[in-house]
Scaffold this motif. Sequence first.
Motif, mmCIF file in Angstrom:
data_model
loop_
_atom_site.group_PDB
_atom_site.id
_atom_site.type_symbol
_atom_site.label_atom_id
_atom_site.label_comp_id
_atom_site.label_asym_id
_atom_site.label_seq_id
_atom_site.Cartn_x
_atom_site.Cartn_y
_atom_site.Cartn_z
ATOM 1 N N PRO A 40 -5.687 -6.583 10.006
ATOM 2 C CA PRO A 40 -5.008 -6.617 8.769
ATOM 3 C C PRO A 40 -5.253 -7.514 7.559
ATOM 4 C CG PRO A 40 -3.591 -6.999 10.642
ATOM 5 C CD PRO A 40 -4.803 -7.098 10.958
ATOM 6 N N VAL A 41 -5.509 -6.813 6.384
ATOM 7 C CA VAL A 41 -5.700 -7.381 5.293
ATOM 8 C C VAL A 41 -4.662 -7.009 4.364
ATOM 9 C CG1 VAL A 41 -7.204 -7.510 2.968
ATOM 10 C CG2 VAL A 41 -8.172 -7.546 5.475
ATOM 11 N N VAL A 42 -3.805 -8.007 3.901
ATOM 12 C CA VAL A 42 -2.693 -7.889 2.874
ATOM 13 C C VAL A 42 -3.006 -8.074 1.518
ATOM 14 C CG1 VAL A 42 -0.309 -8.311 2.388
ATOM 15 C CG2 VAL A 42 -1.307 -8.260 4.796
ATOM 16 N N ALA A 43 -2.977 -7.391 0.338
ATOM 17 C CA ALA A 43 -3.124 -7.485 -0.815
ATOM 18 C C ALA A 43 -1.956 -7.845 -1.636
ATOM 19 C CB ALA A 43 -4.373 -6.477 -1.465
ATOM 20 N N GLY A 44 -2.048 -8.717 -2.503
ATOM 21 C CA GLY A 44 -0.869 -8.975 -3.590
ATOM 22 C C GLY A 44 -1.074 -7.727 -4.654
ATOM 23 N N ILE A 45 0.005 -7.234 -4.730
ATOM 24 C CA ILE A 45 -0.237 -5.994 -5.800
ATOM 25 C C ILE A 45 0.832 -6.279 -6.688
ATOM 26 C CG2 ILE A 45 -0.973 -4.527 -4.102
ATOM 27 C CD1 ILE A 45 1.908 -3.318 -3.781
ATOM 28 N N SER A 46 1.557 -7.354 -7.115
ATOM 29 C CA SER A 46 2.208 -7.658 -8.096
ATOM 30 C C SER A 46 1.646 -7.748 -9.342
ATOM 31 C CB SER A 46 3.195 -9.131 -7.813
ATOM 32 O OG SER A 46 3.960 -9.026 -6.462
ATOM 33 N N GLY A 47 2.250 -7.086 -10.512
ATOM 34 C CA GLY A 47 1.882 -6.765 -11.787
ATOM 35 C C GLY A 47 2.703 -7.108 -12.509
ATOM 36 N N ASN B 67 3.625 0.212 -13.848
ATOM 37 C CA ASN B 67 2.342 0.686 -13.945
ATOM 38 C C ASN B 67 1.029 -0.302 -13.390
ATOM 39 O OD1 ASN B 67 3.222 3.148 -14.840
ATOM 40 N ND2 ASN B 67 3.090 2.528 -17.121
ATOM 41 N N GLU B 68 1.111 -1.423 -13.921
ATOM 42 C CA GLU B 68 0.100 -2.344 -13.318
ATOM 43 C C GLU B 68 0.281 -2.353 -11.802
ATOM 44 O OE1 GLU B 68 -1.828 -6.859 -14.009
ATOM 45 O OE2 GLU B 68 0.277 -6.388 -14.858
ATOM 46 N N SER B 69 1.385 -2.725 -11.252
ATOM 47 C CA SER B 69 1.600 -2.925 -9.884
ATOM 48 C C SER B 69 1.305 -1.425 -9.219
ATOM 49 C CB SER B 69 2.995 -3.199 -9.488
ATOM 50 O OG SER B 69 3.437 -4.419 -9.952
ATOM 51 N N ILE B 70 1.308 -0.314 -9.562
ATOM 52 C CA ILE B 70 0.853 0.832 -8.996
ATOM 53 C C ILE B 70 -0.698 0.735 -9.138
ATOM 54 C CG2 ILE B 70 0.629 3.235 -9.227
ATOM 55 C CD1 ILE B 70 3.761 3.044 -10.256
ATOM 56 N N ARG B 71 -1.206 0.358 -10.160
ATOM 57 C CA ARG B 71 -2.708 0.313 -10.240
ATOM 58 C C ARG B 71 -3.323 -0.510 -9.365
ATOM 59 N NH1 ARG B 71 -5.823 -2.918 -12.577
ATOM 60 N NH2 ARG B 71 -4.298 -3.637 -14.078
ATOM 61 N N LEU B 72 -2.573 -1.828 -9.218
ATOM 62 C CA LEU B 72 -3.105 -2.774 -8.094
ATOM 63 C C LEU B 72 -3.073 -2.314 -6.691
ATOM 64 C CD1 LEU B 72 -1.711 -6.038 -9.994
ATOM 65 C CD2 LEU B 72 -4.023 -5.483 -9.738
ATOM 66 N N ALA B 73 -2.111 -1.640 -6.526
ATOM 67 C CA ALA B 73 -1.721 -0.988 -5.105
ATOM 68 C C ALA B 73 -2.845 -0.023 -4.807
ATOM 69 C CB ALA B 73 -0.399 -0.389 -4.881
ATOM 70 N N GLU B 74 -3.124 0.802 -5.762
ATOM 71 C CA GLU B 74 -4.256 1.819 -5.646
ATOM 72 C C GLU B 74 -5.633 1.296 -5.511
ATOM 73 O OE1 GLU B 74 -2.074 5.287 -7.985
ATOM 74 O OE2 GLU B 74 -3.506 4.153 -9.009
ATOM 75 N N ASP B 75 -5.889 0.217 -6.230
ATOM 76 C CA ASP B 75 -7.151 -0.590 -6.119
ATOM 77 C C ASP B 75 -7.296 -1.215 -4.800
ATOM 78 O OD1 ASP B 75 -7.989 0.057 -8.633
ATOM 79 O OD2 ASP B 75 -7.366 -1.884 -9.423
ATOM 80 N N ALA B 76 -6.112 -1.859 -4.270
ATOM 81 C CA ALA B 76 -6.224 -2.574 -3.017
ATOM 82 C C ALA B 76 -6.275 -1.577 -1.861
ATOM 83 C CB ALA B 76 -4.895 -3.321 -2.803
ATOM 84 N N LEU B 77 -5.719 -0.398 -1.973
ATOM 85 C CA LEU B 77 -5.983 0.684 -0.926
ATOM 86 C C LEU B 77 -7.271 1.018 -0.777
ATOM 87 C CD1 LEU B 77 -4.596 2.660 1.152
ATOM 88 C CD2 LEU B 77 -4.229 4.183 -0.716
ATOM 89 N N SER B 78 -7.905 1.294 -1.960
ATOM 90 C CA SER B 78 -9.313 1.841 -2.070
ATOM 91 C C SER B 78 -10.405 0.879 -1.656
ATOM 92 C CB SER B 78 -9.623 2.351 -3.588
ATOM 93 O OG SER B 78 -9.677 1.222 -4.207
ATOM 94 N N ALA B 79 -10.052 -0.495 -1.758
ATOM 95 C CA ALA B 79 -10.730 -1.768 -1.275
ATOM 96 C C ALA B 79 -10.761 -1.747 0.163
ATOM 97 C CB ALA B 79 -10.751 -2.692 -2.214
ATOM 98 N N GLY B 80 -9.935 -1.310 0.628
ATOM 99 C CA GLY B 80 -9.739 -1.694 2.192
ATOM 100 C C GLY B 80 -8.452 -2.262 2.591
ATOM 101 N N ALA B 81 -7.400 -2.620 1.814
ATOM 102 C CA ALA B 81 -6.477 -3.244 2.121
ATOM 103 C C ALA B 81 -5.544 -2.445 3.169
ATOM 104 C CB ALA B 81 -5.591 -3.799 1.042
ATOM 105 N N SER B 82 -4.976 -3.293 4.244
ATOM 106 C CA SER B 82 -4.168 -2.443 5.210
ATOM 107 C C SER B 82 -2.771 -2.374 4.584
ATOM 108 C CB SER B 82 -4.208 -3.222 6.471
ATOM 109 O OG SER B 82 -5.303 -3.742 6.868
#
Length: 121
Positions: free
Chosen positions: A89-96, A100-115
């Motif tokens: 498990p890799v948990v990424a902070g996605i708070s923006g 809109n920024e939080s959604i973008r950070l969540a999408e980036d985290a998912l595409s980078a391999g965050a669980s």
Amino acid sequence: MTSTMAKKSTIIPPGIYCPVISLYEPTPRQEIDYDASYKFFSYLIRSGIDGLVLAGTTAEAVLLSAEERKELVKIARKAAVDLGRPDFPVVAGISGQSTNESIRLAEDALSAGASFGLLLP
């Protein structure tokens, strides 16, 4: 606005999750030291913890660019895969600063391999 992220019902596994700090080069620009980060993540994964938390609440998350956050997640995932733990498990902070920024950070985290994502209220 509707999120394009896939719906997930996976619950984070119980255990000890280690919030990690970002490691910086000793230069005037203080770039992220990605090589040291890989070694640090590998060490932590081998230590027996149950997951990593990146750019969560260790204070420097607001100082990281979206690209730096994404690259750190990629490196954490690579360390886990290289150690034979592809499902670690890799948990990424996605708070923006905005929805809109939080959604973008969540999408980036998912595409980078965050669980999982960590979103602060």
